[in-house]
Motif scaffolding. Structure first.
Motif, mmCIF file in Angstrom:
data_model
loop_
_atom_site.group_PDB
_atom_site.id
_atom_site.type_symbol
_atom_site.label_atom_id
_atom_site.label_comp_id
_atom_site.label_asym_id
_atom_site.label_seq_id
_atom_site.Cartn_x
_atom_site.Cartn_y
_atom_site.Cartn_z
ATOM 1 N N LEU A 255 -8.294 11.385 -1.228
ATOM 2 C CA LEU A 255 -7.297 10.443 -1.738
ATOM 3 C C LEU A 255 -6.362 9.978 -0.628
ATOM 4 N N CYS A 256 -5.931 10.898 0.236
ATOM 5 C CA CYS A 256 -5.057 10.521 1.344
ATOM 6 C C CYS A 256 -5.748 9.533 2.274
ATOM 7 N N GLY A 257 -7.018 9.774 2.531
ATOM 8 C CA GLY A 257 -7.764 8.842 3.379
ATOM 9 C C GLY A 257 -7.869 7.466 2.759
ATOM 10 N N ILE A 258 -8.143 7.432 1.443
ATOM 11 C CA ILE A 258 -8.236 6.136 0.755
ATOM 12 C C ILE A 258 -6.892 5.419 0.773
ATOM 13 N N VAL A 259 -5.813 6.143 0.484
ATOM 14 C CA VAL A 259 -4.474 5.531 0.480
ATOM 15 C C VAL A 259 -4.112 5.039 1.868
ATOM 16 N N GLY B 159 -6.127 4.331 4.365
ATOM 17 C CA GLY B 159 -6.987 3.201 4.723
ATOM 18 C C GLY B 159 -6.548 1.911 4.056
ATOM 19 N N SER B 160 -6.129 2.003 2.792
ATOM 20 C CA SER B 160 -5.654 0.807 2.086
ATOM 21 C C SER B 160 -4.381 0.268 2.723
ATOM 22 N N ILE B 161 -3.433 1.159 3.018
ATOM 23 C CA ILE B 161 -2.185 0.725 3.659
ATOM 24 C C ILE B 161 -2.458 0.118 5.019
ATOM 25 N N LEU B 162 -3.364 0.752 5.781
ATOM 26 C CA LEU B 162 -3.693 0.247 7.109
ATOM 27 C C LEU B 162 -4.326 -1.138 7.031
ATOM 28 N N ILE C 43 -8.823 14.546 13.283
ATOM 29 C CA ILE C 43 -8.733 13.206 12.676
ATOM 30 C C ILE C 43 -7.314 12.660 12.793
ATOM 31 N N VAL C 44 -6.334 13.514 12.531
ATOM 32 C CA VAL C 44 -4.941 13.075 12.674
ATOM 33 C C VAL C 44 -4.667 12.668 14.122
ATOM 34 N N LEU C 45 -5.152 13.482 15.077
ATOM 35 C CA LEU C 45 -4.931 13.182 16.490
ATOM 36 C C LEU C 45 -5.523 11.835 16.878
ATOM 37 N N TRP C 46 -6.788 11.601 16.542
ATOM 38 C CA TRP C 46 -7.432 10.350 16.933
ATOM 39 C C TRP C 46 -6.914 9.167 16.124
#
Length: 522
Positions: free
Chosen positions: A94-98, A100-103, A482-485
């Motif tokens: 869910l965090c990735g989807i959110v 990605g959507s914001i980005l 993932i957070v780092l990159w």
């Protein structure tokens, strides 16, 4: 001379008939199903399994039914123990989807926004620590991957070995029943030839059919369960191996792309590794619950060793019912013991009144009240029941046309044939007696469970724990990578560092002196 056809022959026939009448009761009681065993498991035993857990299928109430693989609420409660891994995995998704959507929304908005940003206030290459940190995390990821793969392989091997032991025991039980069926079928045929009552023949026939059905059912269930369990174990092992191997390749490729500043490949690999991280968290939950399940199973096996007749496995292995049939088997032992003694008494009487020299028959059972089957304790000068026809052969009248023989012979040919058939049948029953006794006492199951408990329980729990710990370590490293990159790529994009380097461009000296910094357009 005393005629054998009026004493010894009738006594030997009686031995076979009595066993033919009693033995079917043993088989029918040993193989009869129970409808209430599962309900008779005591609460004390159930609670000793330490399986009191939250059951999501029962409105999150506590499950208190003990170890029972036929109960969906048990499976629900034990699978739910891995909820931490499932929850974190869903949260990552869910965090990735959110994000990605914001980005995506931000990038669309920035295309129409021509505002300028200040140059980053230092040389980017000199203050960037992301590359060394990424290499360090990648190294940790490689170590964690090796831990997971090694633990998964050993867990699969131990689980498969334990399953094979249980399935082998089921096959041995089926083989015991088949041997018993063979002996009963031979007895049934002999009884029909001897014109024994139809009721006895019908009882034997009915018992033989029950035994055949039970044997076929055991074999069918063993094959089915072996196939399903092996398929499940193979699925978990192969899926874990493939996913973790792919994850390792993706992590290495991600770091390489980041070091070489391959922006497009880096973006794709960040997305792939994010998805792999979600899977790692889910697998962490799966192996966490498998470790709990292994512990439950081993605790149940330990309880079974202490009390095979009242434990959480009673719903699957009704040893208490088999034990109830032991009394009938004891009646068979007592009957054979008494009748063999009578035969030997008659032989002794004959030897005292004639010159006939017949060996005594071995009594394979000990004296009352135990009636233990101990054929190895027979004296050397005795013969088995199955060898009686050999002893009677020299005293048999070969051609008795009118039913009489001359004085040299003691029994007719038809009587000899009858004794031969019966004694061979009873010897066949005695040959399978130890196996039937072990089956009724649950010795086959106890020995198999003991082998699993001693040799495989601790390794199963150890390697399952090894896998979920390695999976947890790997999942955390993946999140950090993932957070780092993601931060690094976002930072580079924000300052338009498409060529992978940053060289701050300062305004002319006059502008610097006046405190005005040249702005660059994004």
């Amino acid at each position: 001379m005393v005629k054998i056809n009026s004493t010894s022959t009738s006594t030997l026939v009686s031995v076979i008939v009595v066993v033919a009448l009693i033995f079917p009761e043993v088989a029918s009681q040993a193989l009869s199903p129970s409808d209430s065993v599962a309900d008779n498991v005591s609460d004390t035993i159930r609670q000793s399994d330490s399986t009191i857990r939250v059951d999501p299928l029962d409105h999150f109430e506590k499950y208190r039914g003990g170890f029972n693989i036929t109960n969906k609420h048990y499976w629900s409660s034990v699978i739910f123990t891995g909820v931490y891994g499932y929850a974190i995995g869903v949260l990552c998704l869910l965090c990735g989807i959110v994000y990605g959507s914001i980005l995506a929304i931000t990038l669309v908005c920035q295309r129409n926004d021509r505002r300028v940003k200040k140059v980053f206030p230092c040389n980017y290459k000199s203050c960037d620590l992301s590359i060394p940190l990424a290499i360090l995390l990648t190294t940790f990821a490689i170590v964690a991957t090796g831990l997971v793969l090694a633990g998964s392989a050993r867990f699969h091997s131990e689980a498969k070995t334990a399953v094979n032991i249980i399935i082998k025991t089921a096959n041995e039980a089926s083989e015991t029943i088949q041997n018993t069926t063979g002996a009963l079928k031979g007895m049934e045929s002999n009884l029909m030839e001897a014109n024994v009552t139809a009721e006895t023949s019908v009882n034997l026939d009915s018992t033989t059919e029950k035994l055949d059905d039970a044997s076929a059912n055991i074999e069918k269930q063993a094959r089915k369960n072996r196939r399903l369990i092996n398929k499940g174990l193979k699925l978990v092992f192969v899926a874990t191996t493939v996913i973790i191997s792919m994850n390792l390749v993706a992590v290495i490729a991600l770091t390489v792309s980041g070091v070489l500043r391959l922006r497009r490949a880096l973006y794709m690999l960040v997305i792939l590794c994010w998805l792999m991280t979600v899977v790692c968290w889910l697998l962490f939950g799966v192996f966490f619950f498998l470790e709990k399940f292994s512990g439950d199973a081993c605790t149940a096996l330990d309880n079974f060793q202490e009390n095979p007749y009242n434990n959480s496995l009673s719903s699957l292995l009704p040893c208490d019912e088999l034990l109830s049939a032991k009394s009938v088997l004891s009646d068979v032992s007592a009957g054979i013991y008494d009748l063999v003694n009578k035969v030997n008494a008659n032989i002794s009487a004959m030897q005292a009144t004639s010159d006939v020299n017949l060996a005594h028959v071995c009594n394979p059972f000990s004296a009352p009240p135990k009636y233990l089957y101990q054929p190895e304790n027979c004296p050397a000068n005795t013969i088995r029941i199955g060898d009686i026809p050999k002893a009677l052969k020299p005293f048999t009248c070969p051609n008795a046309i009118d039913g009489s023989c001359d004085s040299l012979y003691y029994i007719t040919g038809s009587q000899y044939t009858r004794v031969e058939a019966y004694t061979n049948s009873i010897q066949d029953v005695l040959n399978v007696y130890p196996s039937v006794e072990h089956l009724l006492e649950c010795q086959l199951v106890t020995e198999a469970f003991s082998q699993v408990l001693v040799n495989h329980c601790k390794p199963l729990k150890k390697y399952a724990e090894m896998v979920w710990l390695g999976m947890l370590f790997l999942a955390v490293i993946m999140v950090l990578l993932i957070v780092l990159w993601t931060v690094k790529t976002r930072h580079e994009h924000r300052y338009n560092l498409s060529d992978g380097s940053v060289e701050p461009h300062f305004a002319p000296t006059k502008a610097l002196e006046s405190g005005t910094v040249k702005e660059i357009e994004i």
